[in-house]
Motif scaffolding. Structure first.
Motif, mmCIF file in Angstrom:
data_model
loop_
_atom_site.group_PDB
_atom_site.id
_atom_site.type_symbol
_atom_site.label_atom_id
_atom_site.label_comp_id
_atom_site.label_asym_id
_atom_site.label_seq_id
_atom_site.Cartn_x
_atom_site.Cartn_y
_atom_site.Cartn_z
ATOM 1 N N ILE A 171 -33.038 20.904 -2.814
ATOM 2 C CA ILE A 171 -33.876 21.209 -1.418
ATOM 3 C C ILE A 171 -33.810 20.333 -0.446
ATOM 4 O O ILE A 171 -33.858 20.555 0.802
ATOM 5 C CB ILE A 171 -35.608 21.678 -1.868
ATOM 6 N N LYS A 172 -33.816 18.993 -0.746
ATOM 7 C CA LYS A 172 -33.473 18.116 0.106
ATOM 8 C C LYS A 172 -32.134 18.105 1.212
ATOM 9 O O LYS A 172 -32.092 17.580 2.089
ATOM 10 C CB LYS A 172 -33.584 16.549 -0.287
ATOM 11 N N ASP A 173 -31.370 18.897 0.591
ATOM 12 C CA ASP A 173 -30.149 18.960 1.071
ATOM 13 C C ASP A 173 -29.963 20.091 2.209
ATOM 14 O O ASP A 173 -29.002 20.399 2.805
ATOM 15 C CB ASP A 173 -28.932 19.140 0.152
ATOM 16 N N MET A 174 -31.140 21.017 2.014
ATOM 17 C CA MET A 174 -31.030 22.130 2.967
ATOM 18 C C MET A 174 -31.259 21.654 4.541
ATOM 19 O O MET A 174 -31.708 20.789 4.914
ATOM 20 C CB MET A 174 -32.298 23.327 2.937
ATOM 21 N N ASP A 175 -30.627 22.802 5.338
ATOM 22 C CA ASP A 175 -30.599 22.498 6.678
ATOM 23 C C ASP A 175 -31.888 22.796 7.412
ATOM 24 O O ASP A 175 -32.282 23.121 8.706
ATOM 25 C CB ASP A 175 -29.543 23.046 7.586
ATOM 26 N N ASN A 226 -26.352 27.694 3.895
ATOM 27 C CA ASN A 226 -27.119 26.372 4.335
ATOM 28 C C ASN A 226 -26.815 26.309 5.806
ATOM 29 O O ASN A 226 -26.076 25.339 6.077
ATOM 30 C CB ASN A 226 -26.609 25.382 3.297
ATOM 31 N N ASN A 227 -27.343 27.095 6.654
ATOM 32 C CA ASN A 227 -26.962 27.118 7.923
ATOM 33 C C ASN A 227 -28.303 27.139 8.803
ATOM 34 O O ASN A 227 -29.253 28.225 8.378
ATOM 35 C CB ASN A 227 -26.166 28.197 8.452
ATOM 36 N N ARG A 228 -28.964 26.267 9.514
ATOM 37 C CA ARG A 228 -30.072 26.121 10.178
ATOM 38 C C ARG A 228 -30.462 27.600 10.779
ATOM 39 O O ARG A 228 -31.830 28.219 10.448
ATOM 40 C CB ARG A 228 -30.183 25.260 11.392
ATOM 41 N N GLU A 229 -29.665 28.286 11.630
ATOM 42 C CA GLU A 229 -29.868 29.492 12.082
ATOM 43 C C GLU A 229 -30.374 30.689 10.925
ATOM 44 O O GLU A 229 -31.189 31.404 11.345
ATOM 45 C CB GLU A 229 -28.733 29.909 13.294
ATOM 46 N N TYR A 230 -29.342 30.609 10.149
ATOM 47 C CA TYR A 230 -29.618 31.869 9.170
ATOM 48 C C TYR A 230 -30.873 31.615 8.298
ATOM 49 O O TYR A 230 -31.516 32.518 8.163
ATOM 50 C CB TYR A 230 -28.225 31.867 7.946
ATOM 51 N N LEU A 231 -31.292 30.011 7.840
ATOM 52 C CA LEU A 231 -32.279 29.813 7.168
ATOM 53 C C LEU A 231 -33.656 30.008 8.026
ATOM 54 O O LEU A 231 -34.590 30.600 7.352
ATOM 55 C CB LEU A 231 -32.240 28.379 6.899
ATOM 56 N N ARG A 232 -33.520 29.998 9.102
ATOM 57 C CA ARG A 232 -34.521 30.099 10.179
ATOM 58 C C ARG A 232 -35.070 31.800 10.081
ATOM 59 O O ARG A 232 -36.184 32.184 9.762
ATOM 60 C CB ARG A 232 -34.542 29.531 11.519
ATOM 61 N N LYS A 233 -34.034 32.662 10.508
ATOM 62 C CA LYS A 233 -34.162 33.980 10.452
ATOM 63 C C LYS A 233 -35.005 34.449 8.862
ATOM 64 O O LYS A 233 -35.599 35.118 8.783
ATOM 65 C CB LYS A 233 -32.848 34.414 10.549
ATOM 66 N N ARG A 234 -33.876 33.760 8.014
ATOM 67 C CA ARG A 234 -34.302 34.395 6.518
ATOM 68 C C ARG A 234 -35.850 33.985 6.047
ATOM 69 O O ARG A 234 -36.551 34.642 5.731
ATOM 70 C CB ARG A 234 -33.572 33.793 5.448
ATOM 71 N N ALA A 235 -36.196 32.789 6.799
ATOM 72 C CA ALA A 235 -37.631 32.325 6.596
ATOM 73 C C ALA A 235 -38.513 33.251 7.227
ATOM 74 O O ALA A 235 -39.621 33.652 7.018
ATOM 75 C CB ALA A 235 -37.972 30.918 7.042
ATOM 76 N N GLU A 236 -38.229 33.573 8.642
ATOM 77 C CA GLU A 236 -39.181 34.490 9.246
ATOM 78 C C GLU A 236 -39.123 35.714 8.637
ATOM 79 O O GLU A 236 -40.414 36.337 8.633
ATOM 80 C CB GLU A 236 -38.492 34.876 10.474
ATOM 81 N N LYS A 237 -38.312 36.183 8.007
ATOM 82 C CA LYS A 237 -38.225 37.608 7.248
ATOM 83 C C LYS A 237 -39.301 37.758 6.112
ATOM 84 O O LYS A 237 -39.922 38.270 5.849
ATOM 85 C CB LYS A 237 -36.856 38.321 6.740
ATOM 86 N N ILE A 238 -39.260 36.297 5.343
ATOM 87 C CA ILE A 238 -40.058 36.179 4.328
ATOM 88 C C ILE A 238 -41.501 36.213 4.664
ATOM 89 O O ILE A 238 -42.297 36.843 3.923
ATOM 90 C CB ILE A 238 -39.761 34.887 3.439
#
Length: 455
Positions: free
Chosen positions: A399-403, A438-450
């Motif tokens: 988890i520490k390696d995530m963007d 593991n891309n900041r933009e992708y992860l942000r959008k994925r987090a918003e969906k969750i």
């Protein structure tokens, strides 16, 4: 007989002699030099008293002055110099209650443990061998100086040291000495766990770790490592094995020592103790099916806990204890050689144990029967390549390696810590399946969906 001693040792001996004192290189350094092994240290014995040693040399350290030992510093190197001495009673089975400084080299050598460690040497005078050490070197024999019973009553650790020297040198223990080891085995209870740990570590790191079997046969391990005794009487009636649990573990230790162990002491400890204890819970996990075949279900998890208990008993440092117990926990994992499965495994086990774990797994296979051996080794080779590729491509395995991190999730309007953790875990699971996510933009959008789905 000529021994090539360091210049500083020669100079120290010469300074004593010019001032009317006797002085010799003594003990293990003489033994190793005669065996064409590089001595770790050069110790010197002398007729000079500690106050005389301090007077003759400009730089000294009172290392163990009560027992006659002064460290002499010369050319930025340290040499222990000890006055000839005779020891008093050993009421604690380890240390003399008192020492008496004497003028006789013969009497000083008499107090030492084994004949091969009771030789002295000085340039111009040659080898001083009063108790037959050279003969025992030639005959590859470990023999006590004088009566073995007395030597082991003086210092109980000598029972284990006899076996350790047998392992390091590939020697046999002389029958009367070995008999005395058995008779004095109970005295090892008086020796600290730290000293026992050091001796066993040196033994399993030696060229002949199988000498540990002597510690079992003589009753020593029963006192401080009874789990090993249980391993030595636990069969493995199974197509994967040809040895009992103890003998298999010795084969694994031997393979590790011959193929992997280098000069790094911490790495050496981790690898060798993982090898020795990887199947430590098999005796308490063994079941037999209707066809008479042995099984050891759950032994890695139970072994991890048992190993941790053993290492704590032997006063290992926390890092070694943690690493060994984790390696044992995962040592029986079955890889499929795929990058995805390897990545998932690393996310659970931790990247830090992977080099050790793969070494142990290979050694484990080599200590078994040849049943599917090539297939097992091929899977390990493929897994090792997956690990290399994961590292080379900087793929996230933690988890520490995530963007993205908890602070980023909070900026999306989430304040509850538990919910933040759930989101991060879900994002991490996504990345483990597909590292490119593991891309900041992708992860942000994925987090918003969750968040939108759960709030």
């Amino acid at each position: 007989m000529y021994i090539d001693i360091p210049k500083e040792v020669n100079d120290i001996i010469e300074i004593f002699r010019r001032n009317g004192y006797e002085a010799y290189a003594v003990g293990g350094c003489v033994r190793d030099a005669l065996l064409n092994r590089e001595p770790e240290d050069w110790d010197i014995t002398t007729s000079a008293k500690p106050e005389d040693i301090k007077r003759l040399f400009a730089r000294t350290i009172d290392t163990g002055i009560a027992h006659g030992t002064v460290t002499v510093r010369m050319n930025h190197k340290s040499y222990e110099v000890t006055t000839y001495r005779a020891d008093g009673a050993y009421r604690d089975c380890r240390h003399p209650d008192s020492v008496r400084f004497i003028s006789s080299l013969k009497e000083d050598l008499m107090r030492r443990d084994f004949t091969i460690n009771a030789m002295a040497y000085a340039p111009g005078e040659g080898l001083i061998d009063i108790y037959g050490g050279m003969s025992d070197l030639n005959n590859r024999t470990i023999r006590c100086v004088g009566a073995p019973k007395e030597r082991f009553e003086e210092d109980a650790l000598r029972t284990l040291r006899a076996i350790r020297f047998a392992g390091q040198l590939g020697f046999d223990i002389e029958p009367e000495t070995l008999k005395a080891v058995r008779e004095a085995a109970h005295r090892i209870d008086n020796v600290s766990s730290e000293r026992i740990r050091v001796e066993i570590t040196k033994l399993i790191a030696s060229e002949h770790p199988e000498k540990l079997i002597l510690a079992y046969e003589s009753g020593l391990t029963e006192r401080f490592l009874p789990e090993w005794d249980a391993m030595m009487v636990t069969s493995q009636n199974n197509p994967n094995h040809i040895y009992n649990v103890g003998m298999h573990s010795i084969e694994v230790v031997r393979w590790i020592g011959r193929h992997y162990v280098g000069d790094d002491e911490r790495e050496k400890r981790i690898l060798l103790w993982s090898a020795l204890l990887h199947d430590v819970a098999k005796p308490v996990s063994r079941t037999v099916d209707e066809e008479g075949m042995d099984h050891f279900y759950g032994h890695p998890a139970r072994g991890s806990k048992l190993a941790k208990s053993i290492l704590r008993r032997l006063k290992f440092d926390n890092y070694t204890t943690d690493m060994v117990s984790r390696i044992i926990y995962y040592h029986d994992h079955r890889f499929d050689g795929s990058r995805k499965q390897t990545r998932k495994f690393i996310s659970r086990a931790g990247m830090d144990i992977m080099p050790y774990l793969l070494m142990l797994m290979e050694a484990d296979v080599m200590g078994q029967s040849d049943f599917f051996r090539n297939e097992k080794l091929m899977l390990l080779k493929e897994t090792a390549k997956c690990v290399e590729d994961i590292i080379a491509d900087n793929e996230s395995v933690s988890i520490k390696d995530m963007d993205i991190n908890g602070r980023d999730i909070m900026q999306l309007g989430v304040s509850e810590g538990k919910f933040i953790g759930e989101i991060l875990n879900e994002l991490f699971a996504d990345i483990i399946e597909e590292p490119l996510h593991n891309n900041r933009e992708y992860l942000r959008k994925r987090a918003e969906k969750i968040i939108s789905e759960k709030m």
